[in-house]
Design an enzyme around this catalytic site. Structure first.
Site, mmCIF file in Angstrom:
data_model
loop_
_atom_site.group_PDB
_atom_site.id
_atom_site.type_symbol
_atom_site.label_atom_id
_atom_site.label_comp_id
_atom_site.label_asym_id
_atom_site.label_seq_id
_atom_site.Cartn_x
_atom_site.Cartn_y
_atom_site.Cartn_z
ATOM 1 N N THR A 178 0.841 -1.207 0.000
ATOM 2 C CA THR A 178 0.000 0.000 0.000
ATOM 3 C C THR A 178 0.869 1.248 0.000
ATOM 4 O O THR A 178 1.988 1.223 0.506
ATOM 5 C CB THR A 178 -0.880 -0.050 1.264
ATOM 6 O OG1 THR A 178 -1.814 -1.093 1.092
ATOM 7 C CG2 THR A 178 -1.598 1.251 1.530
ATOM 8 N N GLY A 230 -0.369 -2.060 6.304
ATOM 9 C CA GLY A 230 -0.192 -3.334 6.993
ATOM 10 C C GLY A 230 -1.458 -4.164 6.888
ATOM 11 O O GLY A 230 -2.327 -3.873 6.057
ATOM 12 N N GLY A 232 -4.782 -5.005 7.188
ATOM 13 C CA GLY A 232 -5.889 -4.104 7.476
ATOM 14 C C GLY A 232 -6.838 -4.566 8.563
ATOM 15 O O GLY A 232 -7.363 -3.755 9.336
HETATM 16 N N1 ASP Z 1 -3.752 -2.013 4.736
HETATM 17 C C1 ASP Z 1 -3.985 -2.588 3.436
HETATM 18 C C2 ASP Z 1 -5.227 -3.434 3.485
HETATM 19 O O1 ASP Z 1 -5.392 -4.191 4.431
HETATM 20 C C3 ASP Z 1 -2.861 -3.437 2.948
HETATM 21 C C4 ASP Z 1 -1.509 -2.793 3.013
HETATM 22 O O2 ASP Z 1 -1.292 -1.825 3.727
HETATM 23 O O3 ASP Z 1 -0.636 -3.284 2.301
HETATM 24 O O4 ASP Z 1 -5.993 -3.380 2.554
#
Ligand code: ASP
Length: 319
Positions: A178, A230, A232
């Site tokens: 992300t 991270g 989510g």
């Molecule tokens: N936080 C994002 C999600 O769970 C994933 C990420 O941060 O890579 O969709």
């Protein structure tokens, strides 16, 4: 009186350890992070708003196939892409977000359109696609435009091993890609933006923390601007971004302490992996993560531009 500017961004956190990426990959990622940082810092140096700055940085990251946002977004279970993004203005708490959208080239611009041209904060799925299609200034693409060979390989691997979550180059273990940015402008206002393809192989319209105001994204001039990355599901249950901001505003914590308590404490205790970038209206900048690495970049108080991948990393670039 004009005040100093600040900016930090991330391109995802996860199991990023030396040896996982080739030196050429590392070089390409440092260059992409620097380019995105410069895009935002340029806006701030010219007197632009933190809202425009975080959007400019996130657009750069969305255009870069290394990251799981825009071009290079991960595949869903059914083999397409569903994008999530949010943007928030700390000056007035205005926010806009999209979830599960399929055709806007830059989802962060879609989130900005929701902020500016709708009376809502979050639009999702088909309705969001329709709203975005009616916005004259947005560019639209076919859903396969977001495909990259890397993400297709990760998706195929994920289908062999449904228990793993694959989101990053290297293709092993739990890594996330992300993107997000936070900034402080010369007027003293902070802003935050986050954009993602979510998690590989997601189904049933799964939405993570990124487009949810207060969870993956938050900005408030009374506390801080925060963008998270991270797993989510854990960030949602620990309300990471607003949790950090509340510690500053209500308890009087410093940004560094608030991030530490949430990222290394509550989040980690629950089993959540990831990190945040954050800035306060006084210019304090924190990049905090509980994973071995986080793609990240920041401007220091003297104007130096830094990029990093691993925990101990810090590459200072000539300006
Ligand atoms: N936080 C994002 C999600 O769970 C994933 C990420 O941060 O890579 O969709």
């Amino acid at each position: 009186m004009t005040q100093s500017i600040a900016m930090a961004l991330h391109g995802g956190a996860g199991v990023l350890m030396p040896g996982v990426l080739t030196p050429d990959d590392e070089q390409a990622i440092h260059a992409a992070l620097l380019q995105a940082l410069k895009a935002g810092v340029d806006v701030l140096e010219q007197g632009g708003s933190s809202l425009d700055a975080v959007q400019a940085s996130v657009v750069e990251l969305e255009e870069c196939p290394w990251f799981n946002a825009g071009k290079g977004a991960v595949f869903t279970h059914k083999g397409d892409h569903e994008l999530d993004a949010a943007i928030m203005n700390g000056a007035n708490l205005e926010a806009g977000a999209v979830a599960g959208v399929h055709h806007v080239r830059n989802p962060i611009c879609g989130a900005r359109a929701v902020l500016e041209h709708s009376e809502h904060v979050l639009l999702a799925g088909e309705g969001a696609d329709l709203f975005l299609s009616e916005q004259p200034d947005l560019e639209h693409v076919s859903n396969d435009w977001y495909d990259t060979p890397l993400r297709r390989r990760q998706w195929a691997a994920q289908q062999q091993q449904p228990e793993t979550v694959l989101l990053e180059p290297g293709g092993v273990e739990k890594k996330f890609g992300t993107v997000g940015a936070v900034a402080l402008d010369r007027q003293g206002h902070v802003a935050a933006a986050t954009s993602t393809g979510g998690i590989t192989n997601k189904r049933y319209g799964r939405v993570g923390d990124s487009p949810l105001i207060g969870l993956g994204t938050w900005a408030d001039d009374r506390s801080a601007a925060i963008s998270a990355t991270g797993h989510g599901e854990f960030f949602m249950r620990t309300v990471v971004a607003h949790n950090i901001a509340s510690r500053i505003r209500l308890v009087g914590s410093s940004l560094a302490d608030a991030c530490e308590q949430v990222v290394q404490g509550e989040l980690k205790d629950l089993g959540g992996n990831g990190g945040v970038v954050a800035v306060t209206p006084s210019g304090e900048t924190v990049l905090s993560f509980n994973t071995p690495g986080m793609y990240r970049a920041w401007r220091d108080a003297e104007g130096g531009l830094h990029t990093a991948i691993y925990a101990e990393d810090d590459r200072l670039h000539a300006v």
